[in-house]
Design a protein around this motif. Structure first.
Motif, PDB file in Angstrom:
ATOM      1  N   ASP A 214       0.760  -1.162   0.219  1.00 24.27           N
ATOM      2  CA  ASP A 214      -0.079   0.055   0.119  1.00 24.27           C
ATOM      3  C   ASP A 214       0.746   1.192  -0.037  1.00 24.27           C
ATOM      4  O   ASP A 214       0.367   2.648   0.204  1.00 24.27           O
ATOM      5  CB  ASP A 214      -0.957   0.049   1.023  1.00 24.27           C
ATOM      6  CG  ASP A 214      -2.311  -0.824   0.731  1.00 24.27           C
ATOM      7  OD1 ASP A 214      -2.312  -1.396  -0.207  1.00 24.27           O
ATOM      8  OD2 ASP A 214      -3.225  -0.718   1.851  1.00 24.27           O
TER       9      ASP A 214
ATOM     10  N   ASP B 206      -0.876   3.811  -3.692  1.00 22.78           N
ATOM     11  CA  ASP B 206       0.281   3.290  -4.048  1.00 22.78           C
ATOM     12  C   ASP B 206       0.390   3.004  -5.761  1.00 22.78           C
ATOM     13  O   ASP B 206       1.250   3.160  -6.390  1.00 22.78           O
ATOM     14  CB  ASP B 206       0.748   1.985  -3.621  1.00 22.78           C
ATOM     15  CG  ASP B 206      -0.313   0.949  -3.326  1.00 22.78           C
ATOM     16  OD1 ASP B 206      -1.721   1.540  -3.152  1.00 22.78           O
ATOM     17  OD2 ASP B 206      -0.389  -0.206  -3.262  1.00 22.78           O
TER      18      ASP B 206
ATOM     19  N   ARG C 141      -7.897  -8.615  -1.400  1.00 17.12           N
ATOM     20  CA  ARG C 141      -7.667  -7.828   0.074  1.00 17.12           C
ATOM     21  C   ARG C 141      -8.400  -8.726   1.111  1.00 17.12           C
ATOM     22  O   ARG C 141      -8.114  -8.651   2.278  1.00 17.12           O
ATOM     23  CB  ARG C 141      -8.224  -6.419  -0.166  1.00 17.12           C
ATOM     24  CG  ARG C 141      -7.295  -5.479  -0.718  1.00 17.12           C
ATOM     25  CD  ARG C 141      -7.627  -3.961  -0.924  1.00 17.12           C
ATOM     26  NE  ARG C 141      -7.190  -3.352   0.144  1.00 17.12           N
ATOM     27  CZ  ARG C 141      -6.115  -2.851   0.309  1.00 17.12           C
ATOM     28  NH1 ARG C 141      -4.854  -2.952  -0.455  1.00 17.12           N
ATOM     29  NH2 ARG C 141      -5.592  -1.948   1.376  1.00 17.12           N
TER      30      ARG C 141
ATOM     31  N   ARG D   2      -2.254 -14.193  -0.586  1.00 20.78           N
ATOM     32  CA  ARG D   2      -2.573 -14.332  -2.115  1.00 20.78           C
ATOM     33  C   ARG D   2      -2.243 -15.230  -2.794  1.00 20.78           C
ATOM     34  O   ARG D   2      -2.945 -15.517  -3.847  1.00 20.78           O
ATOM     35  CB  ARG D   2      -2.094 -12.979  -2.449  1.00 20.78           C
ATOM     36  CG  ARG D   2      -2.982 -11.514  -1.513  1.00 20.78           C
ATOM     37  CD  ARG D   2      -2.374 -10.340  -2.110  1.00 20.78           C
ATOM     38  NE  ARG D   2      -3.407  -9.343  -1.725  1.00 20.78           N
ATOM     39  CZ  ARG D   2      -3.277  -7.908  -1.870  1.00 20.78           C
ATOM     40  NH1 ARG D   2      -2.029  -7.477  -2.329  1.00 20.78           N
ATOM     41  NH2 ARG D   2      -3.997  -7.162  -1.527  1.00 20.78           N
TER      42      ARG D   2
HETATM   43  N1  HSE Z   1      -1.568  -2.239  -2.485  1.00 18.17           N
HETATM   44  C1  HSE Z   1      -2.795  -2.491  -2.933  1.00 18.17           C
HETATM   45  C2  HSE Z   1      -2.959  -3.973  -2.740  1.00 18.17           C
HETATM   46  C3  HSE Z   1      -2.721  -2.478  -4.573  1.00 18.17           C
HETATM   47  O1  HSE Z   1      -1.923  -4.866  -2.679  1.00 18.17           O
HETATM   48  O2  HSE Z   1      -4.077  -4.506  -2.237  1.00 18.17           O
HETATM   49  C4  HSE Z   1      -3.738  -3.107  -5.416  1.00 18.17           C
HETATM   50  O3  HSE Z   1      -4.807  -1.956  -5.530  1.00 18.17           O
END
Ligand code: HSE
Length: 296
Positions: A20, A128, A176, A223
């Motif tokens: 971020d 970001d 997220r 992720r």
């Molecule tokens: N910093 C954000 C994330 C970038 O990693 O969720 C994606 O919009």
């Protein structure tokens, strides 16, 4: 002037530990044309699903118009996007930036770039991608009292970026949602220390330092499960000696290297270790941020 075309670069966010906060503008673009009309909204150049009033370029356009106390009568928006949608290369940020800049330019550029960043950051929730899309180059941002503060960092000229873009998408909201609310002190220390090293390695052109530093404990391990082939590709890229990370929230995977032959080396083996189809897009840093490319 009642018609303007804004060009916005793609962006890769996080760079591993800079979750971020860090971002780089890359040489792939979305062009958005705004033409003021007497009445209504017409959006062309994109999938039917994105032609309504919730289109991000329009939402951002309206937010900036409201800040300037200007009435939105009608607008035609045409989107010409090279940046792939929902792939972790800043396609949403590009639309927000285009809409903000389009409204501002059509109404006498009353707001500063910082002002536009403030408005769009309130919509996106993190700066970001937005910051490098506005300013170009390598940026680090923090949010203080709700407002983004961004600085540009120097980048060694020899870096090449190779984006591995799969044939499936991954909405940022989904990527997220898998992240924990709380993190350990150890993970926080790991990311702060590695993040500082990433910025220095990118400045110095130190590939070994970058390879070691561009690792993270805040988001990638959660992720990677959403991205088939992640482990296989990471292992392959690391054998080739390049630095590796998830691009933004993914699913694009990013290699950073000074090896001109990296793409060729990966191409020989990529299909043998993967299940999805992965396109390789060689990119370089775009040092210029969003700009007007045409006005009438
Ligand atoms: N910093 C954000 C994330 C970038 O990693 O969720 C994606 O919009």
């Amino acid at each position: 002037m009642n018609k303007v075309t804004i060009r916005v670069p793609a962006t890769t966010a996080n760079l591993g530990p800079g979750f971020d906060a860090f971002g780089v503008a890359l040489s792939l673009y979305t062009d958005v044309t705004f033409e003021e009309t007497e009445y209504g909204l017409e959006i062309t150049g994109c999938d039917e699903a994105y032609t309504g009033p919730d289109n991000l370029a329009y939402v951002s356009y309206c937010a900036v118009m409201a800040t300037m106390c200007e009435e939105v009568r009608g607008v035609k928006i045409h989107i010409d996007a090279q940046i792939p949608i929902c792939r972790g290369l800043g396609s949403s940020a590009a639309l927000l930036v285009a809409g903000a800049m389009g409204a501002n330019v059509l109404h006498g550029s009353k707001l500063s770039t910082q002002g536009l960043l403030n408005i769009t950051n309130a919509m996106e929730g993190h700066p970001d991608n937005l910051a490098p899309a506005f300013y170009g180059g390598l940026t680090a941002s923090m949010v203080d009292n709700g407002l983004p503060v961004t600085v540009n960092f120097p980048l060694h000229p020899d870096w090449e970026f190779l984006a591995l873009v799969p044939d499936f998408d991954l909405p940022t909201s989904k990527a997220r949602a898998v992240l924990p609310e709380q993190v350990s002190r150890e993970a926080a220390i790991y990311n702060i220390s590695h993040g500082a090293m990433v910025l220095k390695a990118l400045e110095l052109g130190n590939e070994k330092l970058l390879r070691n530093a561009m690792q993270d404990r805040l988001h990638q391990k959660y992720r990677r499960k959403l991205i088939p082939d992640y482990e296989a590709i990471e292992a392959l890229v690391r054998t080739c000696g390049a630095a590796f990370c998830l691009s933004g929230a993914g699913p694009t995977l990013l290699c950073i290297t000074q090896d001109e032959n990296l793409q060729e080396k990966l191409a020989k083996k990529l299909d043998t270790v993967t299940q999805a189809n992965w396109a390789m897009i060689p990119l370089h840093v775009e040092f210029q941020g969003a700009r007007v490319i045409k006005s009438e």
